[in-house]
Scaffold this motif. Structure first.
Motif, mmCIF file in Angstrom:
data_model
loop_
_atom_site.group_PDB
_atom_site.id
_atom_site.type_symbol
_atom_site.label_atom_id
_atom_site.label_comp_id
_atom_site.label_asym_id
_atom_site.label_seq_id
_atom_site.Cartn_x
_atom_site.Cartn_y
_atom_site.Cartn_z
ATOM 1 N N GLN A 211 -7.811 11.055 -6.743
ATOM 2 C CA GLN A 211 -9.004 11.400 -6.945
ATOM 3 C C GLN A 211 -10.586 10.045 -7.883
ATOM 4 O OE1 GLN A 211 -11.058 14.539 -6.386
ATOM 5 N NE2 GLN A 211 -8.469 14.476 -5.252
ATOM 6 N N LEU A 212 -9.443 9.061 -7.317
ATOM 7 C CA LEU A 212 -10.230 7.454 -8.532
ATOM 8 C C LEU A 212 -11.329 7.332 -7.494
ATOM 9 C CD1 LEU A 212 -6.275 5.573 -9.021
ATOM 10 C CD2 LEU A 212 -7.842 7.069 -10.523
ATOM 11 N N ALA A 213 -12.444 7.425 -8.399
ATOM 12 C CA ALA A 213 -13.696 6.559 -7.988
ATOM 13 C C ALA A 213 -13.870 5.490 -7.916
ATOM 14 C CB ALA A 213 -14.282 7.401 -9.522
ATOM 15 N N ASP A 214 -12.881 4.839 -9.149
ATOM 16 C CA ASP A 214 -13.620 3.584 -8.791
ATOM 17 C C ASP A 214 -12.068 2.156 -8.537
ATOM 18 O OD1 ASP A 214 -15.279 1.624 -8.864
ATOM 19 O OD2 ASP A 214 -15.065 0.925 -10.842
ATOM 20 N N ALA A 215 -11.134 2.893 -7.286
ATOM 21 C CA ALA A 215 -10.291 1.919 -7.339
ATOM 22 C C ALA A 215 -10.024 2.217 -5.997
ATOM 23 C CB ALA A 215 -8.748 2.413 -8.162
ATOM 24 N N ARG A 216 -9.190 1.007 -5.278
ATOM 25 C CA ARG A 216 -8.504 1.921 -3.637
ATOM 26 C C ARG A 216 -7.103 1.920 -4.158
ATOM 27 N NH1 ARG A 216 -10.201 -3.472 -2.642
ATOM 28 N NH2 ARG A 216 -8.771 -4.420 -1.547
ATOM 29 N N THR A 217 -6.741 2.231 -3.348
ATOM 30 C CA THR A 217 -5.534 2.624 -3.201
ATOM 31 C C THR A 217 -4.165 2.094 -2.111
ATOM 32 O OG1 THR A 217 -5.163 4.360 -2.583
ATOM 33 C CG2 THR A 217 -4.975 4.352 -5.007
ATOM 34 N N GLU A 218 -3.586 1.303 -1.948
ATOM 35 C CA GLU A 218 -3.086 0.964 -1.111
ATOM 36 C C GLU A 218 -1.443 0.893 -0.755
ATOM 37 O OE1 GLU A 218 -3.903 -3.206 -0.377
ATOM 38 O OE2 GLU A 218 -5.774 -2.720 0.528
ATOM 39 N N LEU A 219 -0.527 0.799 0.286
ATOM 40 C CA LEU A 219 0.491 1.139 0.322
ATOM 41 C C LEU A 219 1.344 -0.367 0.837
ATOM 42 C CD1 LEU A 219 1.712 4.867 1.218
ATOM 43 C CD2 LEU A 219 0.519 4.473 -0.858
ATOM 44 N N VAL A 220 1.882 -0.652 0.714
ATOM 45 C CA VAL A 220 3.224 -1.862 0.827
ATOM 46 C C VAL A 220 4.309 -1.678 0.937
ATOM 47 C CG1 VAL A 220 3.281 -4.314 1.105
ATOM 48 C CG2 VAL A 220 1.197 -3.463 0.197
ATOM 49 N N PRO A 221 5.343 -1.619 2.329
ATOM 50 C CA PRO A 221 4.850 -1.259 3.167
ATOM 51 C C PRO A 221 3.918 -0.094 3.553
ATOM 52 C CG PRO A 221 7.029 -0.485 3.119
ATOM 53 C CD PRO A 221 7.134 -1.514 1.888
ATOM 54 N N PRO A 222 3.316 0.222 4.121
ATOM 55 C CA PRO A 222 2.517 0.854 4.737
ATOM 56 C C PRO A 222 2.475 1.934 5.357
ATOM 57 C CG PRO A 222 1.555 -0.133 6.525
ATOM 58 C CD PRO A 222 2.721 -0.768 5.822
ATOM 59 N N ARG A 263 -1.546 -0.907 -5.816
ATOM 60 C CA ARG A 263 -1.277 -1.026 -4.777
ATOM 61 C C ARG A 263 0.193 -0.440 -4.644
ATOM 62 N NH1 ARG A 263 -2.970 -6.449 -3.123
ATOM 63 N NH2 ARG A 263 -4.608 -5.353 -1.940
ATOM 64 N N PHE A 264 0.909 0.047 -3.793
ATOM 65 C CA PHE A 264 2.313 1.151 -4.603
ATOM 66 C C PHE A 264 2.713 -0.311 -4.034
ATOM 67 C CE2 PHE A 264 -0.497 4.544 -5.515
ATOM 68 C CZ PHE A 264 0.220 5.029 -6.767
ATOM 69 N N ARG A 265 3.869 -0.630 -4.093
ATOM 70 C CA ARG A 265 4.289 -1.907 -3.285
ATOM 71 C C ARG A 265 5.958 -1.095 -3.682
ATOM 72 N NH1 ARG A 265 1.230 -6.290 -2.814
ATOM 73 N NH2 ARG A 265 2.502 -7.753 -1.806
ATOM 74 N N PHE A 266 6.381 -0.649 -2.751
ATOM 75 C CA PHE A 266 8.024 0.071 -2.698
ATOM 76 C C PHE A 266 9.399 -1.342 -1.663
ATOM 77 C CE2 PHE A 266 5.232 3.603 -1.988
ATOM 78 C CZ PHE A 266 5.244 4.183 -2.959
ATOM 79 N N TRP A 267 10.110 -0.522 -2.438
ATOM 80 C CA TRP A 267 11.843 -1.707 -1.764
ATOM 81 C C TRP A 267 11.673 -2.814 -2.705
ATOM 82 C CZ3 TRP A 267 14.231 2.015 0.002
ATOM 83 C CH2 TRP A 267 14.489 3.260 0.745
ATOM 84 N N ARG A 268 11.415 -2.832 -3.993
ATOM 85 C CA ARG A 268 11.123 -4.560 -4.342
ATOM 86 C C ARG A 268 11.538 -4.155 -5.698
ATOM 87 N NH1 ARG A 268 7.441 -4.159 -0.177
ATOM 88 N NH2 ARG A 268 6.568 -6.433 0.603
ATOM 89 N N LYS A 269 12.388 -5.527 -6.081
ATOM 90 C CA LYS A 269 13.373 -5.446 -7.187
ATOM 91 C C LYS A 269 12.665 -6.839 -7.951
ATOM 92 C CE LYS A 269 18.017 -5.968 -8.015
ATOM 93 N NZ LYS A 269 19.020 -6.491 -7.817
ATOM 94 N N PRO A 270 12.210 -6.679 -9.248
ATOM 95 C CA PRO A 270 11.857 -7.709 -9.829
ATOM 96 C C PRO A 270 13.705 -8.120 -9.853
ATOM 97 C CG PRO A 270 11.680 -5.753 -11.227
ATOM 98 C CD PRO A 270 12.596 -5.314 -9.499
ATOM 99 N N VAL A 271 13.347 -9.563 -9.392
ATOM 100 C CA VAL A 271 14.686 -10.513 -10.031
ATOM 101 C C VAL A 271 14.235 -12.108 -10.784
ATOM 102 C CG1 VAL A 271 15.489 -10.094 -7.856
ATOM 103 C CG2 VAL A 271 13.462 -12.489 -7.605
ATOM 104 N N GLU A 272 12.559 -12.390 -11.063
ATOM 105 C CA GLU A 272 12.458 -13.398 -12.104
ATOM 106 C C GLU A 272 11.465 -13.558 -12.476
ATOM 107 O OE1 GLU A 272 12.781 -17.284 -10.521
ATOM 108 O OE2 GLU A 272 12.678 -18.737 -12.264
#
Ligand code: NAP
Length: 444
Positions: A211-222, A263-272
Motif C-alpha cells: 500500500q506504500l504510496a510514495d515508494a516502489r518495491t523491488e526484490l533482489v534476486p527477483p 529493495r528487499f535483498r535476499f541471500w546476503r549476509k553482512p561481512v564488513e
C-alpha cells in the motif's frame, strides 16, 4: 495477609503479570515500577509510530493501572535509586519485566563506524525514547541498509519511506518527521541472510508494504519460489506461503512518481562495514543452503553503498544487579521463570525478544501461578518500604496521576488534528511539567 509484589518494568509483560496476579491472588498489592516517568514500555517506544491501532492496548493497561490494588512508581531506577536487594527486602515477590533493551551487534569489522545503529537505538530515537533523543543520526544520505528480515526491520524501512500524508496520524515528533521527509534518501535496502520463504515478517505487516504510496518495491534476486520449501513447521509454512504471494505483488509495486525505493535483498549476509569517518557501504556475501540445509557463503560478495546502516537483528536482556544471563547472553538465567527465591521474570528478559504484545499474557499467567504456589505473605512493607527508601534519598517518583497529566499535556500539544500526541522526549521536561525535581545524583 496481603501478598505484596513489585513488578519492575511497566511494558506489556509487566502489565500482563499484574493482570494475572490480580485475577489469581485475592488481596494482592502490586507496585509497577519503571525507570522512565511514563508507563507502557515498548508499546510507547517500540511499536511503530504509524501503528496507532496497536497502541490502543494501552486502554487495557490503563484499566489495570486504575485497580485500587495497583500503584505506579515511574522514574524509579532499580539499581540506581534503590538496589534490587532492597526491593526484594520490601516485597514478598519481585517480578522482573525489564525487557531486552540492548541491541545485538552485527559482530563484523566496522560495526562501530559512525552512522551505524542498532534498531533499539534508532527506533528509540524516532519514537521519542528519552535515552535516544540525542542520537542524531545523519539522514543526509541517499541510501540506507536495514539488516534483518523481521518485523522490526520492516517497521524501520516503512517509516523511512512513507510520505508525510501517510505519517500524518502517527505520533512521531514533527522535527524527526521533517528530517526523514527532507532527507535526500532514495533507496532503502532490507537485507536478509536467507530467502523470501524464510523471512520472519508477519504477513499483515508485509502486506502493508503493497500500500506504500510514495515508494516502489523491488526484490533482489527477483524470483520468488512458487511454494515454501519442505521442512518448515506448519505455522511457518502457512506464513511463508502467504508471504511469498505478497512478495510477488511487491515485485511490481511502483506508484507513479514514487520518491523512494525499498529493495528487499535476499541471500546476503553482512561481512564488513565500509567507511573511515562514517559508513559508506556494506559488504555482503551471497549465501545459499548447502546439501545439509546449512546456510553457507556462495563465494561471491557485493558492496551496497549506504550512508546509514541499521541492524535489526535482535536484542539482549539488560545488565541488572549482577544477575546472570543465559549462555547465549540474550535472556536472564532462570528456571521456568524463577531467577531466585521470590524473584521472577516475564516477557523478553525471560524468553528472549520474540512474539507480539499478546504473547506476554502466557508469561503473566505462568508467573502468577508460580507466585501463588511459592510465595506467602510475610508482613514485608511493600510500597510503604519503597516510599520510605525513596523519600529518604530525595527521590521523587511519578505516580499514575502524574502520568495522566503527562498524557493530557502530550495530547494537548499534538501537532495536528490527526496526530494523537506530541511526546515529551526529555525526562527533565516531563519532571518540569509535573513540577517535580529530583535530587539524586543520576541525570534526569
Ligand atoms: P526477529 O523477528 O527475530 O528477526 C530478526 C532478523 O534478524 C531475522 O531475519 C534474522 O535472520 C536476522 N539476523 C539475526 N542475526 C543476524 C546477523 N548476524 N546478520 C544478518 N541477519 C541477522 O526480530 P525482530 O525483527 O527484532 O523482532 C522482535 C520480535 O518483535 C519478533 O517476534 C517480532 O515479530 C516482534 N515484532 C512484531 C511487530 C508486529 O507484530 N507488528 C513489530 C515489531 C516487532 P535469521 O532468520 O536468518 O536468523
Amino acid at each position: 495477609m496481603t501478598i505484596r509484589v513489585a513488578i519492575v518494568g511497566s511494558g506489556p509483560a509487566g502489565f500482563y503479570a499484574a493482570d494475572a496476579l490480580l485475577r489469581s491472588e485475592a488481596g494482592v498489592r502490586i507496585d509497577l515500577i519503571d525507570r522512565l516517568p511514563t508507563p507502557f514500555g515498548l508499546v510507547r517506544s517500540g511499536v511503530a509510530p504509524d501503528h496507532q491501532k496497536t497502541k490502543r492496548i494501552t486502554q487495557v493497561f490503563l484499566r489495570i493501572l486504575a485497580d485500587p490494588a495497583v500503584r505506579f512508581y515511574g522514574h524509579v531506577d532499580i539499581g540506581a535509586d534503590i538496589s534490587l536487594d532492597e526491593l526484594r527486602a520490601s516485597y514478598d515477590a519481585v517480578v522482573l519485566a525489564v525487557g531486552a533493551p540492548r541491541d545485538r551487534r552485527l559482530g563484523i569489522p566496522g560495526d562501530d563506524t559512525n552512522n551505524v545503529f542498532g534498531s533499539g537505538a534508532f527506533v528509540g530515537w524516532y519514537n521519542g525514547h528519552p535515552d535516544f533523543h540525542d542520537l542524531d543520526p545523519n539522514l543526509d544520505v541517499s541510501s540506507t541498509v536495514v539488516v534483518g528480515n523481521g518485523n522490526v526491520a520492516l517497521d524501520i524501512a516503512r517509516v523511512l519511506v512513507k510520505s508525510p500524508a501517510e505519517m500524518a496520524s502517527s505520533d512521531m515528533a514533527p522535527a524527526i518527521q521533517r528530517r526523514i521527509q527532507e532527507s535526500p534518501l532514495r533507496e532503502v535496502h532490507i537485507l536478509g541472510r536467507r530467502g523470501p520463504a524464510q523471512a520472519k515478517f508477519s504477513n499483515p505487516e508485509l502486506a502493508e508494504m503493497t500500500q506504500l504510496a510514495d515508494a516502489r518495491t523491488e526484490l533482489v534476486p527477483p524470483d520468488v519460489p512458487d511454494a515454501p520449501p519442505d521442512g518448515l513447521d506448519a505455522r511457518d509454512q502457512r506464513r511463508a506461503a502467504k508471504n511469498l504471494a505478497v512478495f510477488r505483488e511487491l515485485a511490481g509495486h511502483a506508484p507513479p512518481g514514487a520518491r523512494r525505493c525499498l529493495r528487499f535483498r535476499f541471500w546476503r549476509k553482512p561481512v564488513e562495514v565500509l567507511g573511515e569517518e562514517t559508513v559508506t557501504g556494506l559488504r555482503a556475501a551471497e549465501t545459499r543452503f548447502d546439501a545439509d540445509g546449512r546456510l553457507v557463503e556462495a563465494g561471491r560478495s557485493e558492496v551496497i553503498p549506504c550512508g546509514l546502516l541499521i541492524s535489526a537483528i535482535g536484542y539482549r536482556a539488560p545488565e541488572l544487579a549482577g544477575l546472570a544471563l543465559d549462555p547465549d547472553g540474550v535472556r536472564l538465567a532462570h528456571e521456568e521463570g524463577r531467577v531466585a527465591p521470590g524473584l521472577y521474570c516475564v516477557g523478553w528478559c525471560r524468553r528472549g525478544p520474540t512474539g507480539t504484545i499478546g504473547t506476554n499474557k502466557a508469561d503473566g499467567d505462568a508467573v502468577a501461578r508460580r507466585i501463588g504456589a511459592e510465595v506467602t505473605a510475610s508482613g514485608k512493607p511493600g510500597g510503604a518500604g519503597l516510599e520510605s527508601l525513596l523519600t529518604a534519598r530525595g527521590v521523587r517518583w511519578v505516580d499514575a496521576k502524574g502520568w495522566d497529566r503527562l498524557d493530557a499535556a502530550e495530547r494537548a500539544a499534538a501537532a495536528s488534528e490527526e496526530a494523537p500526541r506530541r511526546k515529551f522526549v526529555r525526562i527533565a521536561d516531563m519532571l518540569a511539567e509535573l513540577d517535580l525535581s529530583k535530587q539524586t545524583s543520576r541525570e534526569s
